[in-house]
Design a protein around this motif. Structure first.
Motif, PDB file in Angstrom:
ATOM      1  N   THR A 211       0.825  -1.199   0.000  1.00  0.00           N
ATOM      2  CA  THR A 211       0.000   0.000   0.000  1.00  0.00           C
ATOM      3  C   THR A 211       0.863   1.254   0.000  1.00  0.00           C
ATOM      4  OG1 THR A 211      -0.086   0.193   2.409  1.00  0.00           O
ATOM      5  CG2 THR A 211      -1.719  -1.240   1.359  1.00  0.00           C
ATOM      6  N   ALA A 212       0.218   2.382  -0.290  1.00  0.00           N
ATOM      7  CA  ALA A 212       0.912   3.665  -0.228  1.00  0.00           C
ATOM      8  C   ALA A 212       1.437   3.918   1.186  1.00  0.00           C
ATOM      9  CB  ALA A 212      -0.025   4.791  -0.664  1.00  0.00           C
ATOM     10  N   GLN A 213       0.676   3.528   2.172  1.00  0.00           N
ATOM     11  CA  GLN A 213       1.110   3.703   3.561  1.00  0.00           C
ATOM     12  C   GLN A 213       2.336   2.845   3.858  1.00  0.00           C
ATOM     13  OE1 GLN A 213      -1.889   2.824   6.471  1.00  0.00           O
ATOM     14  NE2 GLN A 213      -0.718   3.694   8.169  1.00  0.00           N
ATOM     15  N   ASP A 214       2.375   1.627   3.304  1.00  0.00           N
ATOM     16  CA  ASP A 214       3.553   0.769   3.483  1.00  0.00           C
ATOM     17  C   ASP A 214       4.800   1.465   2.943  1.00  0.00           C
ATOM     18  OD1 ASP A 214       2.021  -1.277   4.584  1.00  0.00           O
ATOM     19  OD2 ASP A 214       1.696  -2.244   2.642  1.00  0.00           O
ATOM     20  N   LEU A 215       4.681   2.103   1.771  1.00  0.00           N
ATOM     21  CA  LEU A 215       5.828   2.787   1.170  1.00  0.00           C
ATOM     22  C   LEU A 215       6.337   3.901   2.080  1.00  0.00           C
ATOM     23  CD1 LEU A 215       4.733   3.101  -2.576  1.00  0.00           C
ATOM     24  CD2 LEU A 215       6.357   1.466  -1.598  1.00  0.00           C
ATOM     25  N   VAL A 216       5.419   4.672   2.642  1.00  0.00           N
ATOM     26  CA  VAL A 216       5.824   5.774   3.515  1.00  0.00           C
ATOM     27  C   VAL A 216       6.508   5.252   4.772  1.00  0.00           C
ATOM     28  CG1 VAL A 216       4.981   7.709   4.905  1.00  0.00           C
ATOM     29  CG2 VAL A 216       4.051   7.316   2.612  1.00  0.00           C
TER      30      VAL A 216
ATOM     31  N   SER B 116      -5.236   7.510 -10.472  1.00  0.00           N
ATOM     32  CA  SER B 116      -4.026   6.953  -9.867  1.00  0.00           C
ATOM     33  C   SER B 116      -3.012   8.069  -9.658  1.00  0.00           C
ATOM     34  CB  SER B 116      -3.449   5.860 -10.758  1.00  0.00           C
ATOM     35  OG  SER B 116      -4.357   4.784 -10.898  1.00  0.00           O
ATOM     36  N   TYR B 117      -2.026   7.804  -8.815  1.00  0.00           N
ATOM     37  CA  TYR B 117      -1.044   8.842  -8.510  1.00  0.00           C
ATOM     38  C   TYR B 117       0.331   8.204  -8.328  1.00  0.00           C
ATOM     39  CZ  TYR B 117      -2.311   7.287  -3.766  1.00  0.00           C
ATOM     40  OH  TYR B 117      -2.578   6.523  -2.665  1.00  0.00           O
ATOM     41  N   PHE B 118       1.370   9.022  -8.572  1.00  0.00           N
ATOM     42  CA  PHE B 118       2.755   8.565  -8.474  1.00  0.00           C
ATOM     43  C   PHE B 118       3.376   9.017  -7.163  1.00  0.00           C
ATOM     44  CE2 PHE B 118       2.456   8.200 -13.113  1.00  0.00           C
ATOM     45  CZ  PHE B 118       3.190   7.050 -13.346  1.00  0.00           C
ATOM     46  N   TYR B 119       4.162   8.121  -6.572  1.00  0.00           N
ATOM     47  CA  TYR B 119       5.121   8.476  -5.528  1.00  0.00           C
ATOM     48  C   TYR B 119       6.502   8.469  -6.191  1.00  0.00           C
ATOM     49  CZ  TYR B 119       2.157   8.202  -1.327  1.00  0.00           C
ATOM     50  OH  TYR B 119       1.224   8.434  -0.354  1.00  0.00           O
ATOM     51  N   ASN B 120       7.155   9.626  -6.232  1.00  0.00           N
ATOM     52  CA  ASN B 120       8.475   9.743  -6.858  1.00  0.00           C
ATOM     53  C   ASN B 120       9.563   9.741  -5.786  1.00  0.00           C
ATOM     54  OD1 ASN B 120       6.737  12.077  -8.786  1.00  0.00           O
ATOM     55  ND2 ASN B 120       7.498  10.171  -9.656  1.00  0.00           N
ATOM     56  N   TYR B 121      10.371   8.680  -5.777  1.00  0.00           N
ATOM     57  CA  TYR B 121      11.525   8.598  -4.877  1.00  0.00           C
ATOM     58  C   TYR B 121      12.786   8.840  -5.713  1.00  0.00           C
ATOM     59  CZ  TYR B 121       8.523   6.808  -1.157  1.00  0.00           C
ATOM     60  OH  TYR B 121       7.549   6.680  -0.199  1.00  0.00           O
ATOM     61  N   PHE B 122      13.047  10.112  -6.006  1.00  0.00           N
ATOM     62  CA  PHE B 122      14.174  10.466  -6.874  1.00  0.00           C
ATOM     63  C   PHE B 122      15.494   9.988  -6.287  1.00  0.00           C
ATOM     64  CE2 PHE B 122      10.956  13.855  -7.580  1.00  0.00           C
ATOM     65  CZ  PHE B 122      10.671  13.578  -8.905  1.00  0.00           C
ATOM     66  N   ARG B 123      15.645  10.057  -4.975  1.00  0.00           N
ATOM     67  CA  ARG B 123      16.926   9.704  -4.345  1.00  0.00           C
ATOM     68  C   ARG B 123      17.200   8.214  -4.412  1.00  0.00           C
ATOM     69  NH1 ARG B 123      16.787   8.527   1.864  1.00  0.00           N
ATOM     70  NH2 ARG B 123      18.994   8.323   1.371  1.00  0.00           N
TER      71      ARG B 123
ATOM     72  N   GLY C 206      -5.735   4.900  -7.423  1.00  0.00           N
ATOM     73  CA  GLY C 206      -6.539   5.853  -6.675  1.00  0.00           C
ATOM     74  C   GLY C 206      -7.712   5.218  -5.970  1.00  0.00           C
ATOM     75  N   GLN C 207      -8.088   3.993  -6.365  1.00  0.00           N
ATOM     76  CA  GLN C 207      -9.209   3.294  -5.751  1.00  0.00           C
ATOM     77  C   GLN C 207      -8.776   2.457  -4.551  1.00  0.00           C
ATOM     78  OE1 GLN C 207     -11.743   5.089  -7.225  1.00  0.00           O
ATOM     79  NE2 GLN C 207     -12.900   3.186  -7.251  1.00  0.00           N
ATOM     80  N   THR C 208      -7.741   1.643  -4.750  1.00  0.00           N
ATOM     81  CA  THR C 208      -7.322   0.711  -3.701  1.00  0.00           C
ATOM     82  C   THR C 208      -6.112   1.198  -2.917  1.00  0.00           C
ATOM     83  OG1 THR C 208      -5.826  -0.500  -5.190  1.00  0.00           O
ATOM     84  CG2 THR C 208      -8.141  -1.196  -5.129  1.00  0.00           C
TER      85      THR C 208
END
Length: 384
Positions: A217-222, A255-262, A271-273
């Motif tokens: 999930t997005a939360q897992d990434l953070v 949908s949306y992107f998380y950009n981890y440039f580093r 955007g749904q799940t």
């Protein structure tokens, strides 16, 4: 007018704001915020290299040359030159002692007094530090033996780098040994088609992170990677015309992107799940349109083991040519390609070979897409 450039010398570790082992992306990102100190930065590399393993030199006029390793793009060696050039004036310090300044000439005897005795030679070499008495491009036939006896000989260049176990400087083509500047960075990313990617970090003792398509999930990434440097919603749907999936309803959450440039990685999140839908790994090839937007991700594509007891499954790496990786993914002929010219969306973007650069090619396989340069270098890998 530029002020005085005051830098502390740290043998084997760095110089001023520059840390041995820092990534090319990090250093250039810092320099963007230091334009008042370093107004001109030249990026030099071998444009004929087809592997993406070319060492890169940043020339910070007039005093500094920063050499980065070819594979991991890590700061390998710092060269300080033109010590007496007054534009801007340069001050070098070591443990609060001024080594060299506009009115302080650094000579052979001063080096010996500050750093003590070392092995006999034309240059004075210490662990992680090397003093040269030759200007750039000076040849061999200058009567060095006689000059080496001159206690008042002026230091022309200073080199800072890591050392081997025997105290000798590392070869310029060697990779940088793991050090504090790397801690927290991704060491390598192992991609598995239809599954996701496993990220290994510096230091090696840190446990790897598994990011799975359709599960993470997005939360897992953070939690695992920290907040992304940028989040943006997916607005470019031009590839949807090639999709066999039904178009979404108009009121569907985008949908949306998380950009981890580093880390050199992008994640597309539903955007749904709010689950990871796609993973993009960037190679950061010099001269390509996305060069320096992302740090190099040292990616590997892992295949299926031959049997259950095989603990070394086959892998292809970012520096392998496209033809090799394509055959690895599909032994048949490569799939049809699509032209992707990133300069179309960047009005001010020009490339070193823009006159003959027709754009990059995109090749789609089952669960994976490769973006390939004209020189058969894989610029990025997308898992979906």
């Amino acid at each position: 007018m530029l002020g005085v450039l005051d830098l502390d010398v740290r043998p084997g570790e760095g110089l001023g704001i520059f840390e041995i082992g820092a990534s090319l992306w990090t250093v250039l990102d810092v320099l963007r915020g230091q334009q008042h100190i370093f107004p001109q930065v030249d990026v030099k590399y071998d444009p004929e290299s087809t592997t993406g393993l070319t060492p890169i030199v940043l020339h910070l006029r007039p005093h500094l040359d920063l050499l980065f390793s070819g594979k991991h793009q890590r700061l390998h060696t710092i060269c300080v030159r033109r010590l007496r050039d007054a534009a801007p004036p340069l001050v070098l310090q070591y443990r609060d002692k001024v080594l060299s300044a506009k009115d302080e000439v650094l000579r052979r005897v001063d080096v010996s007094r500050t750093f003590g005795p070392t092995y006999q030679g034309e240059d004075l070499r210490y662990p992680g530090l090397w003093f040269s008495f030759e200007d750039d491009g000076v040849g061999e036939a200058l009567g060095k033996g006689k000059a080496a006896e001159d206690r008042m000989q002026e230091v022309k260049r200073i080199f800072i780098s890591q050392t081997n176990d025997d105290g000798q400087p590392r070869d310029a083509l060697d990779e940088v040994v793991e050090c504090a500047a790397m801690h927290g960075d991704v060491e390598r990313a192992v991609a598995r088609v239809h599954e996701g990617v496993t990220l290994y970090f510096h230091p090696a003792e840190k446990p790897p992170i598994h990011i799975r398509l359709g599960q993470t999930t997005a939360q897992d990434l953070v939690v695992d990677l920290g907040p992304p440097l940028r989040t943006h919603f997916k607005e470019d749907d031009r590839m949807r015309i090639h999709s066999t999936r039904k178009a979404p309803e108009c009121d569907e959450e985008p949908s949306y992107f998380y950009n981890y440039f580093r880390h050199g990685i992008d994640f597309l999140i539903s955007g749904q799940t709010h689950l990871v839908e796609k993973i993009v790994l960037h190679t950061n090839i010099p001269g390509s349109p996305l060069f320096q937007r992302y740090k190099r991700c040292n990616w590997e594509i892992e295949g299926t083991p031959e049997d259950d007891e095989d603990d070394t499954p086959p892998r292809k790496r970012f520096y392998d040519r496209f033809e090799t990786i394509s055959h690895f993914l599909s032994p048949r002929e490569p799939p049809p390609s699509m032209l992707l010219d990133r300069t179309d969306d960047e009005d001010g973007l020009t490339l070193p070979s823009s006159a003959s650069h027709p754009g990059d090619q995109v090749y789609g396989y089952d669960g994976i897409v490769l973006e390939v340069s004209e020189a058969s270098q894989v610029l990025s890998v997308m898992l979906f």
